[in-house]
Write an enzyme that holds these catalytic residues in place. Structure first.
Site, PDB file in Angstrom:
ATOM      1  N   ASN A 251     -35.135   3.905 -31.713  1.00 51.31           N
ATOM      2  CA  ASN A 251     -35.193   5.077 -30.847  1.00 51.31           C
ATOM      3  C   ASN A 251     -36.339   4.905 -29.855  1.00 51.31           C
ATOM      4  O   ASN A 251     -37.324   4.240 -30.144  1.00 51.31           O
ATOM      5  CB  ASN A 251     -35.442   6.335 -31.696  1.00 51.31           C
ATOM      6  CG  ASN A 251     -35.432   7.611 -30.864  1.00 51.31           C
ATOM      7  OD1 ASN A 251     -34.543   7.824 -30.046  1.00 51.31           O
ATOM      8  ND2 ASN A 251     -36.413   8.457 -31.077  1.00 51.31           N
TER       9      ASN A 251
ATOM     10  N   GLU B 282     -39.593   4.272 -19.898  1.00 51.10           N
ATOM     11  CA  GLU B 282     -38.567   4.114 -20.944  1.00 51.10           C
ATOM     12  C   GLU B 282     -37.517   3.096 -20.515  1.00 51.10           C
ATOM     13  O   GLU B 282     -37.074   2.272 -21.314  1.00 51.10           O
ATOM     14  CB  GLU B 282     -37.885   5.448 -21.242  1.00 51.10           C
ATOM     15  CG  GLU B 282     -38.737   6.428 -21.997  1.00 51.10           C
ATOM     16  CD  GLU B 282     -38.018   7.731 -22.278  1.00 51.10           C
ATOM     17  OE1 GLU B 282     -36.832   7.884 -21.903  1.00 51.10           O
ATOM     18  OE2 GLU B 282     -38.647   8.612 -22.876  1.00 51.10           O
TER      19      GLU B 282
ATOM     20  N   HIS C 223     -39.010   7.286 -27.755  1.00 49.76           N
ATOM     21  CA  HIS C 223     -39.546   8.644 -27.740  1.00 49.76           C
ATOM     22  C   HIS C 223     -40.457   8.814 -26.526  1.00 49.76           C
ATOM     23  O   HIS C 223     -41.305   7.956 -26.272  1.00 49.76           O
ATOM     24  CB  HIS C 223     -40.335   8.900 -29.038  1.00 49.76           C
ATOM     25  CG  HIS C 223     -40.817  10.305 -29.159  1.00 49.76           C
ATOM     26  ND1 HIS C 223     -39.976  11.335 -29.511  1.00 49.76           N
ATOM     27  CD2 HIS C 223     -42.036  10.841 -28.961  1.00 49.76           C
ATOM     28  CE1 HIS C 223     -40.672  12.458 -29.526  1.00 49.76           C
ATOM     29  NE2 HIS C 223     -41.922  12.185 -29.200  1.00 49.76           N
TER      30      HIS C 223
ATOM     31  N   ASP D 206     -38.905  11.016 -35.946  1.00 44.26           N
ATOM     32  CA  ASP D 206     -39.969  10.275 -35.264  1.00 44.26           C
ATOM     33  C   ASP D 206     -41.014   9.685 -36.208  1.00 44.26           C
ATOM     34  O   ASP D 206     -42.186   9.572 -35.865  1.00 44.26           O
ATOM     35  CB  ASP D 206     -40.657  11.175 -34.228  1.00 44.26           C
ATOM     36  CG  ASP D 206     -39.687  11.683 -33.173  1.00 44.26           C
ATOM     37  OD1 ASP D 206     -38.764  10.926 -32.807  1.00 44.26           O
ATOM     38  OD2 ASP D 206     -39.838  12.827 -32.729  1.00 44.26           O
TER      39      ASP D 206
END
Length: 102
Positions: free
Chosen positions: A8, A80, A10, A51
């Protein structure tokens, strides 16, 4: 079965700005409210907890004096788009044909 196999990205520094409900503009609002001079993009492995997985990479993103949540969000998103594919490429390079890692 999928432990260590889902990644992932974040939009903020973990663990301080992660967890349930901490996504999107909420992260940027919290970073600005905390008065930080730097946010971050964190790429991490996914676990059962929000997370909480092992961080694979963190890239700092400056917080500028007149930032709004939306302006900071745009700057973070650009990072990102740079860091996430690089980390995925690096991970893919470690996987051999049978799915095991080098």
């Amino acid at each position: 079965h999928y432990s260590g196999r889902i990644v992932n990205v974040h939009p903020g520094p973990l663990p301080a700005f992660g967890g349930a409900g901490m996504y999107g503009v909420r992260v940027h609002e919290a970073v600005l409210a905390a008065g930080l001079r730097e946010s971050a993009v964190t790429v991490h492995l996914v676990t059962e907890l929000y997370d909480d997985g092992h961080p694979l990479a963190t890239w700092p993103v400056p917080v500028l004096e007149n930032d709004t949540p939306d302006v900071l969000a745009a700057r973070v998103l650009r990072v990102e788009h740079i860091i996430f594919p690089r980390i995925i490429d690096a991970l893919a390079a470690t996987v051999v044909a049978d799915g095991s890692t080098r």
